[in-house]
Motif scaffolding. Structure first.
Motif, PDB file in Angstrom:
ATOM      1  N   THR A 269      -3.168 -20.233  23.448  1.00 21.48           N
ATOM      2  CA  THR A 269      -4.505 -20.203  24.020  1.00 21.48           C
ATOM      3  C   THR A 269      -5.599 -20.405  22.959  1.00 21.48           C
ATOM      4  OG1 THR A 269      -3.655 -18.661  25.681  1.00 21.48           O
ATOM      5  CG2 THR A 269      -6.029 -18.851  25.530  1.00 21.48           C
ATOM      6  N   ARG A 270      -5.326 -20.004  21.711  1.00 23.03           N
ATOM      7  CA  ARG A 270      -6.321 -20.124  20.644  1.00 23.03           C
ATOM      8  C   ARG A 270      -5.795 -20.975  19.479  1.00 23.03           C
ATOM      9  NH1 ARG A 270     -10.339 -16.469  20.784  1.00 23.03           N
ATOM     10  NH2 ARG A 270     -11.403 -18.133  19.649  1.00 23.03           N
ATOM     11  N   PRO A 271      -5.435 -22.242  19.742  1.00 20.76           N
ATOM     12  CA  PRO A 271      -4.856 -23.077  18.680  1.00 20.76           C
ATOM     13  C   PRO A 271      -5.816 -23.344  17.526  1.00 20.76           C
ATOM     14  CG  PRO A 271      -5.378 -24.390  20.621  1.00 20.76           C
ATOM     15  CD  PRO A 271      -5.548 -22.967  21.023  1.00 20.76           C
ATOM     16  N   SER A 272      -7.097 -23.406  17.822  1.00 14.59           N
ATOM     17  CA  SER A 272      -8.047 -23.687  16.746  1.00 14.59           C
ATOM     18  C   SER A 272      -8.183 -22.515  15.783  1.00 14.59           C
ATOM     19  CB  SER A 272      -9.418 -24.022  17.342  1.00 14.59           C
ATOM     20  OG  SER A 272      -9.930 -22.915  18.075  1.00 14.59           O
ATOM     21  N   VAL A 273      -7.825 -21.320  16.241  1.00 12.49           N
ATOM     22  CA  VAL A 273      -7.890 -20.141  15.382  1.00 12.49           C
ATOM     23  C   VAL A 273      -6.620 -20.000  14.552  1.00 12.49           C
ATOM     24  CG1 VAL A 273      -8.015 -17.618  15.347  1.00 12.49           C
ATOM     25  CG2 VAL A 273      -9.466 -18.923  16.924  1.00 12.49           C
ATOM     26  N   PHE A 274      -5.478 -20.151  15.182  1.00 13.47           N
ATOM     27  CA  PHE A 274      -4.208 -19.888  14.490  1.00 13.47           C
ATOM     28  C   PHE A 274      -3.600 -21.131  13.857  1.00 13.47           C
ATOM     29  CE2 PHE A 274      -4.539 -16.478  17.674  1.00 13.47           C
ATOM     30  CZ  PHE A 274      -4.468 -15.391  16.830  1.00 13.47           C
ATOM     31  N   LYS A 275      -3.941 -22.304  14.412  1.00 17.15           N
ATOM     32  CA  LYS A 275      -3.418 -23.564  13.875  1.00 17.15           C
ATOM     33  C   LYS A 275      -1.891 -23.551  13.764  1.00 17.15           C
ATOM     34  CE  LYS A 275      -7.646 -24.708  11.369  1.00 17.15           C
ATOM     35  NZ  LYS A 275      -8.437 -23.623  11.973  1.00 17.15           N
ATOM     36  N   CYS A 276      -1.279 -22.904  14.721  1.00 18.33           N
ATOM     37  CA  CYS A 276       0.182 -22.770  14.756  1.00 18.33           C
ATOM     38  C   CYS A 276       0.642 -22.896  16.207  1.00 18.33           C
ATOM     39  CB  CYS A 276       0.640 -21.415  14.228  1.00 18.33           C
ATOM     40  SG  CYS A 276       0.272 -21.125  12.505  1.00 18.33           S
ATOM     41  N   GLY A 277       1.906 -23.257  16.377  1.00 19.39           N
ATOM     42  CA  GLY A 277       2.493 -23.301  17.695  1.00 19.39           C
ATOM     43  C   GLY A 277       3.944 -22.876  17.651  1.00 19.39           C
TER      44      GLY A 277
END
Length: 879
Positions: A269-277
């Protein structure tokens, strides 16, 4: 404003610029260590398969050194789930030679294997638990990791209680582990002590060490003692960790572990914050959560993020208004993206007309403005007496507005998965599946042959009753003897099958064991509004509670095992109204025998009978069960009686009945389960209770019944040749003559028992007749309680002494002579008065002849040795 994650985003995907975070699932190891969460090997394998479907990278399958059973469970998972395209299979081992070698052997058959070894590094653990020194710990670390690397290429090392360890010493430990060959350095916040800032700083420090070892991955493992497990794990990811250790539903020691579903959806939901998947297929999150909850018996709290029942539920009118206008006003992801069915607008007293309209439309029940106004009025009434109004109630309101329905129709409509057609039966959901040893063995075999499992063991309950012996336990024996080889085989098979499937079993010797249709109500398993099935015709007994209950065949038993649904044609509806009140000496058994005598064994074919009227309402629950039990003998699919205060008083406090707020909610719901005033029935019958006399059958089916004071009918008086021939044949078998008075006919045996009449009130009634009297010479009387609970209660009241002093046999619980099991049978030609439900030729033994009657009639006949009207003992029974 952040966009809502929709269903199309639910499959694994990682932004091109993002790093992949491995998901290390330890539900089967750390999660299972939570008190009360132990799983059987079968359950563990089932969960492991689902974790593989979910897409976790590593499954920590268990702690092999814990037990031989754990070794076997881990080895099975390694072989079955650890396939070339499956996840890495990991086992946990303390930093000692035995643990590591056991672990290596257990995971040997996995395509990708990992040994996870650990030792505590905080001074409090070194001093008080390990009772060693820091140098001793360092030596163990090096030895353990090097040994593990000789067995597998993938070794994970964890310094237990890392967040309370001396940082400089922790650095030394981690460097030694890395030098010895560790491929993952996992940093446990073992007691949930750290804050997110502290944990992030620690992970960053470890990452600086890992920079010198290019192949090492830094991992998080956080406990939830302060409620910070997920926050700490995510802080660790932002600080550079590329593996997260977590569990489904956050299970684990004490307050639990970091929740897999929360971590995964935070990253999505917060990819721009964690930059992980991650590689997790989020569509499977809800299914995984539900499976683990079932396997461990630990329910998911309604307010649990992502997978809780309320995660996508809205009750506030303001929130509902926003959701109806644009879902992204109050949801940051879609329920479909995590495998949930959809958003729920929970309708309560604060909800408005528009929310009700939208929900009814979603249920496929749009109403006109005028009908909606009337429905809204009923809805407000319902919401004032309940915390929320569920879909079942809404459907009932809509149906009541449009079409009045019977009780059976209301239950049917609430459970239909797919409606029937002219060529196919309906698919009906089953709330409770009752199982016994006779009709289940072949069904279990069918499941094994097709590679299927029991879908809902939690909605299935088994007991041993048909093949169980009833001879009393004698001093010095180890238990009840099972006299017949086939009976012993059936009981053994049931025990093995239930153990393998995880089905609760009330086995021979269990304090709650008994006849399936006796213990279901006793335990509070039988409840109003339920659909209940069992591989036994007399499942209709449970309809006495306002349930829709019917017997099914062996192939249907297998179908219910596998799907929790049954294929069934929609039944017709019949109402039998019993007016007035019963005379003294007339019982519930006489009511149902009189009904069957009147309409015949085919009079209710294809129908569900609803019994009503003052005489029915006045009956106790035991008596209502007697009436519904024999509905099948009139050809009916089932029998029902609407629940009322008598029902609720019976259920209150029973082991499986709702309690607290759930009880209040259930009562409010159950009170609405009755036929609408103008409901249409396909057939109706009214009987005056005052005209019913004590009844007894005289022939070879339950429809051949008459008042005990009457005369045996003449076949010549019947209208059709078929009926005349049937009655002639029956009288010949029964050795009775046309015109003969039934009263005064000599008998040889009396059986008091069966699922029809073996409850405590039945025994009390019979004991009231027998007290101070003796069973007639030449007559044998068997008294067989319906359950061990009934037997204990009867003995506490001294009823056993009444029967024994009268010369009757006091037996253990079971079906007994009703089906002529284990030697409990009639001799050829012997005539018996029986409180059971069937009198077919040979039913109670080859050549045996059966007269069906009530408990007080049976007791009266036992005393006199001949067929006797129990009203002659009215004064005795009143004592």
């Amino acid at each position: 404003m952040h966009a809502t994650v929709d269903a199309s985003d639910a499959t694994p995907s990682i932004q091109p610029w993002a790093a992949r975070v491995r998901v290390f699932d330890t539900t089967l190891r750390d999660g299972e260590q939570a008190p009360g969460c132990s799983m059987s090997p079968t359950r563990k394998l089932e969960v492991a398969r689902q974790l593989a479907t979910l897409g976790v990278d590593v499954i920590e399958a268990g702690f092999p050194a814990a037990s031989a059973g754990e070794v076997e469970a881990v080895a099975t998972i390694a072989e079955v789930v650890g396939t070339p395209d499956g996840p890495t299979i990991c086992g946990l081992a303390r930093a000692n030679i035995r643990d590591i070698e056991l672990c290596g052997a257990a995971i040997a058959h996995a395509s990708r294997r990992r040994i996870h070894t650990f030792i505590a590094t905080s001074d409090i653990h070194i001093t008080h638990k390990l009772r060693t020194t820091r140098d001793g710990v360092l030596a163990h670390v090096e030895t353990a990791v090097r040994l593990a690397r000789t067995i597998v290429d993938d070794v994970e090392f964890s310094p237990e209680d890392a967040t309370r360890s001396d940082p400089a010493f922790l650095d030394d430990v981690l460097r030694i582990a890395a030098d010895a060959g560790a491929t993952t350095l996992n940093i446990p916040d073992t007691v949930g002590f750290a804050t997110p800032d502290e944990y992030a700083a620690l992970i960053a420090r470890v990452c600086r060490i890992a920079e010198h070892y290019p192949d090492i991955v830094v991992s998080t493992h956080c406990h939830d003692d302060l409620g910070l497990a997920v926050a700490n794990s995510l802080a660790g990811v932002r600080a550079g960790a590329r593996q997260v250790e977590c569990t489904i539903n956050g299970l684990g020691e004490r307050a639990g572990n970091a929740s897999l579903e929360e971590i995964v959806m935070a990253l999505r939901t917060r990819p721009s914050v964690f930059k992980c998947g991650t590689n997790i297929n989020t569509h499977e999150l809800a299914r995984s959560s539900q499976l683990v909850a079932t396997a461990t018996g630990v329910a998911v709290p309604p307010n649990k993020a992502i997978v809780g029942a309320n995660a996508f539920a809205h009750e506030s009118g303001i929130h509902q208004d926003g959701m109806l206008k644009n879902p992204s006003t109050y949801e940051i992801m879609t329920p479909e993206s995590v495998g949930m069915d959809g958003t729920r607008l929970v309708l309560g007293k604060h909800s408005g007309r528009n929310a009700l309209r939208k929900r009814l439309e979603a249920l496929g029940r749009p109403l006109s403005d005028d009908a909606l106004a009337r429905a809204f009025s009923r809805f407000k009434t319902a919401s004032d007496s309940s915390q929320h109004v569920d879909d079942t109630t809404l459907m009932s309101i809509a149906d009541a507005i449009e079409r009045p329905r019977t009780l059976a129709e209301k239950i049917w409509d609430a459970h239909v998965v797919r409606a029937g057609t002219t060529s196919t039966p309906a698919i009906l959901y089953v709330d409770l599946h009752l199982v016994h040893e006779v009709t289940s063995a072949q069904a279990f075999t069918q499941l094994r042959q097709r590679g299927l499992r029991v879908r809902h063991p939690d909605r299935t309950v088994a007991t041993m009753d048909h093949s169980t012996p009833t001879l009393p336990i004698t001093r010095g024996t180890m238990g009840l003897p099972v006299l017949e080889g086939q009976a012993r085989t059936q009981l053994d098979q049931l025990e093995r099958n239930c153990r393998a499937a995880g089905i609760p079993l009330y086995a021979l010797g269990h304090e709650r064991q008994g006849i399936v249709h006796v213990i279901g109500p006793e335990l509070g398993l039988t409840q109003p509004g339920m659909t209940i099935v069992c591989g036994d015709s007399h499942t209709s007994t449970h309809g006495a509670f306002g349930a829709l209950a019917f017997g099914i065949g062996t192939s249907q038993v297998a179908h219910v095992f596998a799907t929790q649904c049954v294929l069934y044609d929609r039944p017709k509806n019949m109402r039998i109204h019993v007016d007035g009140r019963l005379e003294r000496g007339v019982s519930a058994k006489d009511i149902i025998l009189a009904i069957i005598a009147k309409i015949g064994i085919g009079g209710a074919t294809g129908h569900v009978i609803e019994y009503c009227g003052p005489a029915i309402t006045a009956l106790s629950m035991d008596e209502r069960m007697t009436v519904c039990n024999m509905s099948i003998e009139a050809g009916a699919r089932a029998g029902t009686i609407a629940a009322d205060d008598t029902t609720f008083e019976y259920l209150a406090g029973r082991p499986h009945a709702p309690a607290g707020a759930a009880w209040d909610s259930a009562i409010a719901r159950w009170r609405g389960l009755r036929s609408d005033d103008d409901a249409r029935f396909d057939a109706t019958l009214t009987i005056d209770a005052a005209t019913i006399e004590p009844m007894m059958t005289f022939g070879t089916n339950p429809g051949m019944g008459m008042a005990i004071s009457g005369h045996v009918p003449d076949p010549g008086a019947l209208a059709t040749a078929q009926d005349r021939n049937a009655l002639t044949q029956a009288l010949a078998y029964m050795s009775l003559s046309p015109g003969q008075r039934l009263a005064g006919t000599p008998i040889g045996a009396v059986f008091l028992g069966s699922c029809t009449n073996s409850r405590l009130s039945d025994l009390r009634a019979a004991a009231g007749i027998l007290r101070g009297a003796r069973v007639a010479s030449g007559v044998r009387m068997l008294v067989v309680p319906g359950s061990r609970a009934v037997k204990r209660a009867a003995e506490a009241e001294g009823l056993d002494r009444v029967f024994l002093d009268a010369g009757a046999e006091w037996r253990e619980a079971g079906c007994s002579m009703c089906i002529a099991m284990n030697g409990d049978q009639l001799r050829p030609g012997e005539l018996a008065v029986s409180t059971s439900n069937r009198n077919f030729e040979g039913r109670q033994g080859p050549g045996g002849r059966t007269l069906l009657a009530s408990p007080i009639t049976a007791a009266a006949c036992a005393i006199t040795g001949v067929v006797t009207d129990p009203r002659s003992f009215a004064d005795r029974s009143a004592r």
